[in-house]
Structure formats: structure tokens, C-alpha cells
Design a protein around this motif. Sequence first.
Motif, PDB file in Angstrom:
ATOM      1  N   ALA B 305     -44.386  61.080 -17.373  1.00 43.10           N
ATOM      2  CA  ALA B 305     -45.281  61.850 -17.863  1.00 43.10           C
ATOM      3  C   ALA B 305     -44.642  63.342 -17.768  1.00 43.10           C
ATOM      4  CB  ALA B 305     -46.704  62.315 -17.186  1.00 43.10           C
ATOM      5  N   ALA B 306     -44.205  63.763 -16.718  1.00 43.09           N
ATOM      6  CA  ALA B 306     -43.195  65.204 -16.421  1.00 43.09           C
ATOM      7  C   ALA B 306     -42.183  65.130 -17.322  1.00 43.09           C
ATOM      8  CB  ALA B 306     -42.830  65.027 -14.843  1.00 43.09           C
ATOM      9  N   THR B 307     -41.329  64.256 -17.370  1.00 43.36           N
ATOM     10  CA  THR B 307     -40.308  64.229 -18.263  1.00 43.36           C
ATOM     11  C   THR B 307     -40.531  64.224 -19.737  1.00 43.36           C
ATOM     12  OG1 THR B 307     -39.646  61.851 -18.173  1.00 43.36           O
ATOM     13  CG2 THR B 307     -38.537  63.299 -16.630  1.00 43.36           C
ATOM     14  N   GLY B 308     -41.859  63.555 -19.886  1.00 43.03           N
ATOM     15  CA  GLY B 308     -42.197  63.516 -21.384  1.00 43.03           C
ATOM     16  C   GLY B 308     -42.953  64.911 -21.873  1.00 43.03           C
ATOM     17  N   ALA B 309     -43.297  65.679 -20.813  1.00 43.81           N
ATOM     18  CA  ALA B 309     -44.115  67.033 -20.975  1.00 43.81           C
ATOM     19  C   ALA B 309     -43.079  68.227 -21.562  1.00 43.81           C
ATOM     20  CB  ALA B 309     -44.940  67.360 -19.853  1.00 43.81           C
ATOM     21  N   HIS B 310     -41.916  67.957 -20.486  1.00 45.15           N
ATOM     22  CA  HIS B 310     -40.736  69.085 -21.010  1.00 45.15           C
ATOM     23  C   HIS B 310     -39.534  68.450 -20.697  1.00 45.15           C
ATOM     24  CE1 HIS B 310     -39.088  72.830 -20.789  1.00 45.15           C
ATOM     25  NE2 HIS B 310     -38.621  72.528 -19.895  1.00 45.15           N
ATOM     26  N   ALA B 311     -38.515  68.314 -21.451  1.00 45.19           N
ATOM     27  CA  ALA B 311     -37.315  67.984 -21.543  1.00 45.19           C
ATOM     28  C   ALA B 311     -36.647  68.778 -20.251  1.00 45.19           C
ATOM     29  CB  ALA B 311     -36.401  67.883 -22.906  1.00 45.19           C
ATOM     30  N   GLY B 312     -35.673  67.964 -19.764  1.00 48.08           N
ATOM     31  CA  GLY B 312     -35.064  68.543 -18.631  1.00 48.08           C
ATOM     32  C   GLY B 312     -35.794  68.926 -17.386  1.00 48.08           C
ATOM     33  N   THR B 313     -36.888  68.367 -17.277  1.00 43.08           N
ATOM     34  CA  THR B 313     -37.715  68.407 -15.878  1.00 43.08           C
ATOM     35  C   THR B 313     -36.936  67.571 -14.894  1.00 43.08           C
ATOM     36  OG1 THR B 313     -39.667  68.798 -16.977  1.00 43.08           O
ATOM     37  CG2 THR B 313     -39.972  67.992 -14.882  1.00 43.08           C
ATOM     38  N   SER B 314     -37.141  68.302 -13.558  1.00 45.79           N
ATOM     39  CA  SER B 314     -36.476  67.545 -12.544  1.00 45.79           C
ATOM     40  C   SER B 314     -37.696  66.992 -11.797  1.00 45.79           C
ATOM     41  CB  SER B 314     -35.590  68.375 -11.763  1.00 45.79           C
ATOM     42  OG  SER B 314     -35.146  67.579 -10.572  1.00 45.79           O
ATOM     43  N   PHE B 315     -37.950  65.798 -11.751  1.00 41.80           N
ATOM     44  CA  PHE B 315     -39.244  65.245 -10.998  1.00 41.80           C
ATOM     45  C   PHE B 315     -39.058  64.626  -9.608  1.00 41.80           C
ATOM     46  CE2 PHE B 315     -42.318  61.971 -10.008  1.00 41.80           C
ATOM     47  CZ  PHE B 315     -43.710  62.618 -10.098  1.00 41.80           C
ATOM     48  N   GLU B 316     -39.569  64.888  -8.775  1.00 42.67           N
ATOM     49  CA  GLU B 316     -39.525  64.316  -7.381  1.00 42.67           C
ATOM     50  C   GLU B 316     -41.019  63.818  -6.839  1.00 42.67           C
ATOM     51  OE1 GLU B 316     -37.585  66.485  -4.695  1.00 42.67           O
ATOM     52  OE2 GLU B 316     -35.461  66.132  -5.403  1.00 42.67           O
ATOM     53  N   GLY B 317     -41.080  62.694  -6.167  1.00 43.47           N
ATOM     54  CA  GLY B 317     -42.183  62.468  -5.806  1.00 43.47           C
ATOM     55  C   GLY B 317     -42.004  61.369  -4.575  1.00 43.47           C
ATOM     56  N   GLN B 318     -42.986  61.281  -3.497  1.00 43.53           N
ATOM     57  CA  GLN B 318     -42.664  60.396  -2.646  1.00 43.53           C
ATOM     58  C   GLN B 318     -44.285  60.335  -1.775  1.00 43.53           C
ATOM     59  OE1 GLN B 318     -39.653  63.316   0.190  1.00 43.53           O
ATOM     60  NE2 GLN B 318     -40.091  61.243   0.677  1.00 43.53           N
ATOM     61  N   PHE B 319     -44.356  59.449  -0.946  1.00 41.09           N
ATOM     62  CA  PHE B 319     -45.036  59.415   0.138  1.00 41.09           C
ATOM     63  C   PHE B 319     -44.445  59.213   1.470  1.00 41.09           C
ATOM     64  CE2 PHE B 319     -47.636  56.653   3.139  1.00 41.09           C
ATOM     65  CZ  PHE B 319     -48.729  57.711   3.351  1.00 41.09           C
ATOM     66  N   VAL B 320     -44.860  60.210   2.265  1.00 40.15           N
ATOM     67  CA  VAL B 320     -44.132  60.322   3.478  1.00 40.15           C
ATOM     68  C   VAL B 320     -44.895  59.693   4.638  1.00 40.15           C
ATOM     69  CG1 VAL B 320     -42.925  61.966   4.983  1.00 40.15           C
ATOM     70  CG2 VAL B 320     -43.044  62.495   2.720  1.00 40.15           C
ATOM     71  N   THR B 321     -44.493  58.556   5.089  1.00 41.97           N
ATOM     72  CA  THR B 321     -44.999  57.848   6.145  1.00 41.97           C
ATOM     73  C   THR B 321     -44.974  58.540   7.334  1.00 41.97           C
ATOM     74  OG1 THR B 321     -44.608  55.762   5.204  1.00 41.97           O
ATOM     75  CG2 THR B 321     -45.104  55.789   7.350  1.00 41.97           C
ATOM     76  N   LEU B 322     -46.310  58.865   8.125  1.00 40.67           N
ATOM     77  CA  LEU B 322     -46.266  59.552   9.199  1.00 40.67           C
ATOM     78  C   LEU B 322     -47.255  59.352  10.297  1.00 40.67           C
ATOM     79  CD1 LEU B 322     -46.530  63.101   7.628  1.00 40.67           C
ATOM     80  CD2 LEU B 322     -44.505  62.285   8.593  1.00 40.67           C
ATOM     81  N   GLN B 323     -47.215  59.554  11.654  1.00 43.15           N
ATOM     82  CA  GLN B 323     -47.675  58.984  12.408  1.00 43.15           C
ATOM     83  C   GLN B 323     -49.104  59.389  12.453  1.00 43.15           C
ATOM     84  OE1 GLN B 323     -46.320  59.176  16.543  1.00 43.15           O
ATOM     85  NE2 GLN B 323     -48.135  58.393  17.516  1.00 43.15           N
ATOM     86  N   ALA B 324     -49.430  60.702  12.066  1.00 47.39           N
ATOM     87  CA  ALA B 324     -50.736  61.023  11.780  1.00 47.39           C
ATOM     88  C   ALA B 324     -50.952  60.959  10.402  1.00 47.39           C
ATOM     89  CB  ALA B 324     -51.156  62.586  12.254  1.00 47.39           C
ATOM     90  N   ALA B 325     -51.621  61.704   9.615  1.00 49.94           N
ATOM     91  CA  ALA B 325     -51.935  61.670   8.168  1.00 49.94           C
ATOM     92  C   ALA B 325     -50.580  61.894   7.369  1.00 49.94           C
ATOM     93  CB  ALA B 325     -52.724  62.669   7.629  1.00 49.94           C
ATOM     94  N   GLY B 326     -50.361  60.790   6.528  1.00 53.18           N
ATOM     95  CA  GLY B 326     -49.005  60.991   5.647  1.00 53.18           C
ATOM     96  C   GLY B 326     -49.589  61.827   4.646  1.00 53.18           C
TER      97      GLY B 326
END
Lengths: 443, 457
Positions: B305-326
Motif C-alpha cells: 500500500a505504501a509503495t503503491g501510494a507513492h513511488a520511491g517510498t521507503s517502508f519499514e514495519g515490525q513488531f518488537v517483542t518486549l518483556q512488557a508491552a510489545g
Amino acid sequence: VNGLTPFVVAFAAAAVVASDPSGSDAAAAQPSAATIAPFPEPSVATLPNGAVIVSQPSGENPIVDVQTFYPAGLAQQPSGKSGVAAVAAAVVLRTPVERSIDVADIATSLGASVTYTVDPQDTRFSIECRASDLPRLIGDLASAVADPDPGQIAVTRKAAMSAASAAVADPVLVAYSMVRQAQYQGTPYADPDEGRAISLSTLAPADVTGFIGRYRTGHGAAVSLAGDVTSDDIAAAQTAVAGFAAGPPVSSSTPAPSKRGAEVVARRDIPAPWVAVGYSVPDQFSPDFPAMLVIEALLGRGGDVHAFDFGPGFQPPDDFIGGYYQYEAEPGTLIEFYSGANVDQDLHDLSDAVTRLRTSPLSADLLARARQTALGEFLTSVSTLDDRSWLLGRCVLSPAGAALENQIPTDIATVSAAQLMRVANSYLAVQTVAVVLPSNAGQ
Amino acid sequence: MRNRRRGALAALFLTAAVGVTALTASAGPLALAPGESVLNSGLTTLVRQTTGPSSVAIEVWIRCPANGWDASEPGIARLTAFAAVSAKTNGASLRDLVQADGAELSVSVFQTATEIAVLAPANAAGDLQDAVVRSVFGASIDEPAFDDAKSRLAEQQALVAQSTQEIIRETVFASLFSDGPMRDSTYGDPESLKSASLDQVRSFYARSYVPAGTIVVVVGDVDAAATTARLAAISPSAGGPAPMPPSDAANVPAQPVALAPPMADVPGVALAWLGPPIGDRRAATAMDFLSDYLADSDAGAMTLAATGAHAGTSFEGQFVTLQAAGVFFVSATGTGVDAAPMETALRSSLQPVLDQTLSRDVFDRAIAAYETRLLRQMDSPEGLADNYGWYFAQGDPSYAPSATNVDLNGPYFAAAASLTPDYVRQVAQRYLGQTPVVIVVSPNHAPVNVSLRGELK
């Protein structure tokens, strides 16, 4: 010192202090052969058409990495057709193989990856996936190579032209390109991996499909597998290349090492100058290669042989400083990159270091340290499955065969001071200097 | 294949590649992964012999708050780690030894853990292992080491200030947490760096770099028994760690969090949510799956969706597993990225996983792809070692994905196998159905006086 070139400075200083005209390197402590921990012996099968299947299994997790080397790379591009190797490889990946889906998308849907790299002497496709998915993916890749879709040429050519435009603006790539052009003048490898806009614009479908057709030659083709390799995987690899022609490998023009240096200058909109100093040096299969790795360790390494690899999503290494040794090219090239306010001093230090290498044998202590650094850099450069299958494939294509994998570290550990001097004199006497200046700088 | 570029920028972004963690006071002995053990000193160790190339990953993970034990020293953990690896013993620092042996050194500092990692050639692994442990438990941090550390941290601070992706990452955590180590930048700021003293670094080192809060992970071409014996022989005396200060969740800030940093390279937008803690293994694993499904760099629904919305977009995403809330966050950055339509595109691409359950067929294929991508991240000694270290730092070492084999045994893959389409949707609704923190970065570059420049020529 700008903080990015301490190696040359340190070496130059060490060489002054530690130079030992007697060349008493025999006493240098050598890493014991037992502690070099050679690579496990691989399984090698050579098909009647000359193609080689090599595997080195390991069992940490159910992932396998495969490199397929097709013997048509940058150096095999026809005259005036620079960029055809890059376009051809991209066309293969975009060719529909399962209904309307291409091999790259199939791989993505499996959580796997399929990518290509245009190397100096081959085009290489890498697959990393579950062992159970490999027969399907390797079969899909073979289908695309056998019947590439010319309808993909327009979009892949556009991408190559875009990369070519970007490269012209990038100071590191400009400097690299200028050195390469001077050193490989008259050969297809003189041009950038992505090609030049003018040649890309003239590529016809027949140029591209014809180039892919040159992949299908047994001699010079290899499939190397590392990881959780199964018998089904090996059988699929054999099937993929068994139908290749048994004729001689595709020829390439190999220039004699340049005996004349060159200095080339360009200007770009950049804040500080970039300088690249190139030498024509031994390739990976040369007996002088281990000694050259030790010299590279002394001069300071900036990135490994893959630092400038061209493949999907190529991004130039914009902060590249230090040495780059492209030893897959024949002959190889060693380039030292500098940037920043202290370029003059950096060049002076490099000149001092090269002069000392050529005129004075290293002391036993410095030699031992340089060998250890080179050996460590070699061993730690082969860390991932991808690294392993690449090195395995390269070695099995060498005149020495798979044994080269263990021969290189062994030879690094026994390089002598006399060898280093001879190699330095043979290869570092002539240099090509490329300078990229800020547009508004004076002469 | 790795591009072993030399330079601060490459090192910085390698450092920032994983994420951060929240630790609270330890609730008792940790459940260890197979092969892990606790020495008499309290030091946890994991030695795993792997077949293949002649390299060895040596990693030390130290649980400590990046902003100091009383939250008053932002950047102190990073400064201390740099000083520790630059401190010389018998005339050589860990940095010196690593370079001489052709090895690679990386220092990564997260909100509640510091990682010092060396990729060593097998023939030098023993000596480098000793050197790493010495720098962690026996360094004499002096003025030159401290000065070197300050220079390196100043360089990193300058680079972070220019990176929209780094600014977003820092702002995500500063927005989701109201206090504790999770809130503050691990880089600190120029003022905190200027005021930092050698005594502060020595004090933080003495309090934090203790065996009971540390794991040494050695993976690769090693003799496991000999390596373990070596670790036992050189382990220092026991010492207990202080409890990790808690990090409380913040109230949802005014939306969006709008930033106009003067040096940021490009505009960008990010969405961030709190997720389950590591203790809820099944939910945390479901979030890992969702992270892959939504944010994989090639196939993720939000990526596309991000790269489709704007060419050249740099997209990053992740779930960070943490001891308290991730923490789950996505960001889209790049020249020309317009925050409002990009936010709309990202939200729209998320909506289907909230609105409907994935079909069994789609789910099964997505799970297999997610597991494969995860396994591919562990195709090297470093990949395996990172995993062990991270999950130790989160207080659940036995849950590490690395603790598996070709048959995919182990708690992590068991949790993955237990996922169902309905459960994944429930988890998505529970966490991603909440109002996200929205961060918008609009660089506010100072105008250049072109006419003056012309006059100066």
C-alpha cells in the motif's frame, strides 16, 4: 586523518618501524593448519555437458541456499550491447512460469527469495527457501531461462536506464566507473554493470533472448547448494542444467594488465572530492590471489567483493571508503576510495605504503599480523548460507576445483615476505586515478 | 551476502536494525533454552556448535537501562559500551584485537539491553572470546577510552538527527511510554553528552556489567565443550543486577505527533501501537505473524500500500517483542511522501485483517511464508546468536526462535503452529484495532541564501 582511513596510515607507520631488510619472515608465527578449520568436503558431480553440481549440506535449520551460475556475464556482452546482461537477468525473473506468475513472485509467496547478480564472468541466480520448495523454484527458474518472455524487456530496460541515470550522479559509482573504464578499455567489462543509456536504448528483443540463450552452455555452468540439502534438491539442480549444450564456454575478451596509468577527472554536485585509485591485480583463481588478499589487509579493506554487485534493487554504497577488491573480474581490480578534507594526505599515505611494499620485505611480526588479518577477513566473509554457496560455486568453477575453498586460507597463512614484494611489484607499479570534484571547486 | 562497508553510517543503521525492549524486575529464574546454562557467577551462557564455515559469532547481551538506573543519564549505556570496547588491556583494546584478527565488531544499544558482538574467524575465536568477556567484566575505562567513546557517540547523534527513519523510531517510543528507559533516546542528546563524565561511565559500568544480568552467546565452528570450559574458567565473581526500572504506557498523545526537525533528510509518517508482552507467547507470536503479513519488505499488505501510494517510498514495519508491552509500528518515508494520503493508505491496508478472518488457505500459505522468512534470518551464526541474546534480554530465553532445529521443535514454533485464523484476527482487533499514535515528520530545512553564495565565489 579523517577517521576512515586509519589502516593505510597505520600500515605506513608500521612498515617504517618494522621493516626488516633481512626478510626474516621464516620465523613468523603461522596459524596452524589445524586451526584454520577448513571447509567440509563437498559432493561434486560433473554432468556430461560439463555443468557441475556441488553441495555442502549442514543441518541448523530447514533452509537451503542455491546459486546457479550461467556462463554469460558482463564480460560476455557483445560489443555495443552493454546492459544486456542486466536486462536479460531481469527478464528471466519477470517471465511468467506458473500461469501468469513469475518466479520472483512465486518465491515471495513462499517466503523464499530469488534474485540475480550480473557478475563479470557469469550471471548468477540465488534462491533461498525451504528445502522442500527448492525443486519447484529451481524448475521454475529453468523454465524461465529456457523460454524467456520478450514482453518483459521494455520494463526491465526502463529500470536499467533509471539505474544508469542514478549512477551518473553518484560520486562513488562515477569514480568506480572511471577506473573500470580505464582498466578494461576495449572489453565489454569496461562499461557499468547496468549498461549505458545509449546502448540500452538500442537493445532489441533478439539481443536479450540471444544473451539468455548463452546461459545454456554446460561448460562454465554450475549449481551450488548449501544448507539443508536433500536428494530431491540435487536431482532438481541436475535436471535444470542437464539439457544445456556441451560446447565450449562462451568466450570473453580479457585485456592484458594495463602498463600505463591514467588520471581521469569528473565534476558532480557534491560537498567534498572523491578519489579512487585503481590497480590491475590477480583474479580469484590466480596463484597470486592469497598474497594480494594479504596486501589488501595491509592497505585497509572497505567492502567485500560483493560491495558493488548489480541486481534487483541495487543501491550504491554511498559511504564507501577503503579498499574494494573485485577478484571475479579477469584480471581483478583493487580500488582504494577516499573522500573528505584529507584526501591529499590519504593519497600520500597510500603512495608511501605501496612504495614500501614494493621495496622492503615486511618484518616477521608485521607479516604475521597481516596474514592473520587477511585470513580472518576471508573466513568471516563466508558466514551466511548465501556466502557459502557463492564461494563453493566459484571454487568449483576454478581450475583447482572445489579444493580451492580450503587452499585459499591455507595459502594466506603461508604467504612469505618475498611473495608479497614480488606481487606488489607485479601489480601495484601502475595505477589509475579517478577524481570526482565538487562542481564549484577550482582546479 | 553482506556488504562490509566501512563507515559510521553503515554501523549506525546496523545498530538500529533490531529494536528496543522493556524490562521490569525479574520475577525469578528464567526458563532457559536448550543448551543454555547459568554458571556459578550468575553468568548465563549458550554455546552452540554449527557446521559450515569457519566463523564464530560471539555476543554478550547486558541488561541495563540505556538512560541510566535513575533515568537521568540519557545515552549513558551507549557511551559506556563504546568506552568498554575502546579501553585497552596490555596495550590493546577489543577494537584493536578485532581489527587485527580480521573480525568484525558491532555495538548495539537498546533501551534496556546492550549488545557487544564479534564475528570471529574460527582460528581466533578463543582469544577473541576472552577479549570480549574481558572488555565486559574487566575493562579499565580511562580518559582516552572515554574520549573515544564521546567522539563516536557525537558522530552517531549527528547522523541520527539527519535520519527521518531514526527520528520516527525514537518518537514512537517516546510517544508510547511515559517514563522509564523505553521513553528516552538511546543516543541521548548533545547536552547530555557534553555533561557526561568519566566517573559516570565507570559507575554505570560497575553497576550494569555484572554476570547475573548478562548472557554470553557463542555460535559457530567451535568445540562446544572447550568453549564452555573456557567461559567457566574466566567468569568473574558473582554480582547481582538491580531491577530494571519500569516503563509505563503513555496516554495517547494529541494526534498527530508533528515534528519539523531542521536536519531530517526526508518527510515521513508512522503509525504505532502497543502490543502483547512476551509473557503472552501465543499473542506475541500472532503479532509476529501479523507483522510479517502486513509489513514484510516484499509482500506485506501495508508495504504494498505504501509503495503503491507513492513511488520511491521507503517502508519499514515490525513488531518488537518486549518483556512488557510489545510495540508494532510502520513508517513510510521518502522524498515527496505526503503524510495525509499515506496515512490513509496505511490504515486502509490494515483494515481487512481487522474486518475479516483470513481464509484457511490464505492463512496456511501466509504462515508457511512467515516461518520461512524467519528461518532465513537465522541462516548464519550471527542470526542464531542475535535471537538467543534478544530473548534473554526480554526475560524469556526459552522462547527464542533460534532454539529449534530442522524439525522446528521448540516453544516458538509450537506457538506458531497453534495459531488459527480466528485467533490472529482476535489479536489484531485487540491491539491493532486501537487508535494508533500517528507521527508526521516534515523537515524544516533552513533556506539557503543563493545570492550570498554567489557573492562569495
